[in-house]
Design a protein around this motif. Structure first.
Motif, short mmCIF file in Angstrom:
data_model
loop_
_atom_site.label_atom_id
_atom_site.label_comp_id
_atom_site.label_asym_id
_atom_site.label_seq_id
_atom_site.Cartn_x
_atom_site.Cartn_y
_atom_site.Cartn_z
N GLY A 259 0.90 -1.29 0.12
CA GLY A 259 0.10 -0.02 -0.06
C GLY A 259 0.86 1.22 -0.19
N LYS A 260 0.26 2.25 -0.24
CA LYS A 260 0.80 3.58 -0.37
C LYS A 260 1.25 4.20 0.94
CE LYS A 260 -2.30 5.09 -3.72
NZ LYS A 260 -2.43 4.00 -4.56
N HIS A 261 1.84 3.28 2.07
CA HIS A 261 2.07 3.81 3.22
C HIS A 261 3.19 2.92 3.75
CE1 HIS A 261 1.40 3.45 7.51
NE2 HIS A 261 1.07 4.78 7.43
N ASN A 296 -1.95 11.43 -5.78
CA ASN A 296 -1.82 11.07 -4.20
C ASN A 296 -0.84 10.13 -3.87
OD1 ASN A 296 -4.19 12.46 -3.77
ND2 ASN A 296 -5.72 10.98 -4.35
N ALA A 297 -0.59 9.26 -4.89
CA ALA A 297 0.57 8.31 -4.52
C ALA A 297 2.02 9.08 -4.30
CB ALA A 297 0.96 7.21 -5.70
N ILE A 302 6.37 11.20 -0.94
CA ILE A 302 6.96 12.11 -0.24
C ILE A 302 7.02 12.08 1.13
CG2 ILE A 302 7.06 14.73 0.33
CD1 ILE A 302 5.83 15.01 -2.50
N ALA A 303 5.86 11.88 1.99
CA ALA A 303 5.82 11.37 3.51
C ALA A 303 6.64 10.36 3.77
CB ALA A 303 4.32 11.34 3.92
N ILE A 308 12.18 7.53 5.71
CA ILE A 308 12.87 6.72 5.53
C ILE A 308 14.37 7.46 5.48
CG2 ILE A 308 14.11 5.09 3.73
CD1 ILE A 308 11.28 4.43 2.67
N ARG A 309 14.30 8.46 5.35
CA ARG A 309 15.68 9.49 5.19
C ARG A 309 15.81 9.81 6.44
NH1 ARG A 309 16.21 15.20 4.86
NH2 ARG A 309 18.10 15.82 4.02
#
Ligand SMILES: [Zn+2]
Length: 362
Positions: A259-261, A296-297, A302-303, A308-309
């Motif tokens: 998923g996108k999260h 939206n993806a 970006i979030a 991760i950064r």
């Protein structure tokens, strides 16, 4: 039941907390599994005073005394009007896939005894492949690499809360095993191959820990320096296929976030960000996020890139052609998106948010 009530009823609260990255702990109380949330969306207190029943989502805050249902809690968390809340729940359900209502306790954290329903390995011993996989461009080598199986007609059996036996039929589904970093089988998905409208696209076995804390295929990327993060299982297979055709990309480990999260914030590190941290300790240096080519993806990417950064990994964001996921894009497009990925930093994130290269979905 009204359509709205049904929507909320299908939503798995533990999955929701994982997906939203809302800090929580799972506890086992006398009335079954409970979710203990750090922050109360009603009074804003952040001292772990909020408890929810994991099955129903009903709960209360011991500080402000607010009592709430699943829908009230989520609505308050999102804030604003009901329209966006309902859209949010629909998005969550899309990512969640269908899973049985939580009538049973989560078995164990590391169930070593998962018995995948009786099924044929793909390819079979005499080299047969399921036509569904062939049509999706999945070669016998790829099917073997990902351990895909085909279930003709078999059941997943589990023990419910009340001690009774429960079962789910996985007939006519491709079974996709899911492993933790150490290669332990932790879950599996069943992808429908009939396309029947009355059939759930994905079926998840009851009684196993949610996939939201794992990274698909990451066990094959341990000790590799570069990783590429897709959304789902078939995206990872498509990325692997595209990368295998380019010797320069064979050292990039494809994995998926389901998923996108990206889940994070578990105190014991038992979430996806915690797993990236473990991969970093084993040599990972760079992650390229390759989610669907849509507005939206990218916002979600970006979030996620920011998180991760935050653990000291280099992050890049790959932009696929508009409207395509890795499974829909050509192998050339997937590789071009990877090579053209842009290094993420705060400035790049702001620039993308101000000028999103994708249009709103029509
Ligand atoms: Zn409160």
């Amino acid at each position: 039941m009204s359509e709205l009530a049904e929507l909320f009823d299908s939503l798995d609260m533990e999955f929701w907390f994982d997906r939203e990255g809302v800090q929580h702990k799972i506890t086992h109380g006398s009335s079954g599994m409970q979710i203990n949330a750090k922050e109360c969306p009603f009074c804003g207190d952040r001292r772990w005073r909020v408890y929810l029943n994991a099955e129903t989502g009903a709960g209360n805050c011991f500080l402000c005394g607010e009592k709430f249902s699943k829908s009230k809690f989520i609505h308050q968390h999102i804030g604003g009007a009901w329209g966006p809340t309902i859209q949010h729940v629909k998005d969550v359900l899309h990512d969640q896939g269908w899973r049985p209502k939580r009538k049973n306790k989560v078995a164990t954290e590391n169930p070593n005894d998962i018995q995948i329903p009786e099924s044929l390995p793909m390819p079979t011993k005499d080299g047969q492949m399921l036509i569904y996989l062939v049509e999706r461009g999945i070669t016998p080598e790829l099917a073997e690499y990902f351990g895909l199986r085909f279930c003709i007609d078999a059941w997943w059996n589990y023990v419910r809360d009340d001690g009774e036996k429960g079962g789910q039929n996985f007939a006519n589904r491709v079974l996709i095993p899911i492993h933790d970093l150490d290669g332990t089988l932790v879950n599996f998905q069943g992808r429908d191959v009939t396309g029947g409208e009355d059939r759930r696209k994905y079926l998840f076995p009851a009684g196993l820990p949610g996939t939201g804390r794992f990274l698909y295929n990451a066990h094959n990327g341990v000790r590799m320096k570069r990783a590429v993060l897709g959304e789902g299982v078939f995206d990872v297979i498509a990325i692997k296929k595209a990368f295998d055709e380019d010797v320069g990309l064979r050292d990039v480990a494809p994995m998926a976030s389901f998923g996108k999260h990206l889940s994070y914030g578990a105190l014991d590190g038992n979430d996806q960000l915690g797993r990236f941290l473990k991969l970093k300790e084993m040599g990972l240096e760079e992650v390229t996020i390759m989610w669907d080519g849509e507005k939206n993806a990218l916002v979600s990417a970006i979030a996620t890139a920011d998180k991760i950064r935050g653990i000291g990994l280099k992050v890049r964001i790959a932009l696929l052609p508009a409207g395509k996921d890795p499974n829909e894009a050509s192998a050339e497009e997937v590789r071009a998106a990877f090579y053209g990925a842009r290094l993420y930093d705060k400035m790049a994130g702001v620039a993308w948010l101000l000028r999103n290269p994708y249009k709103l979905p029509s």
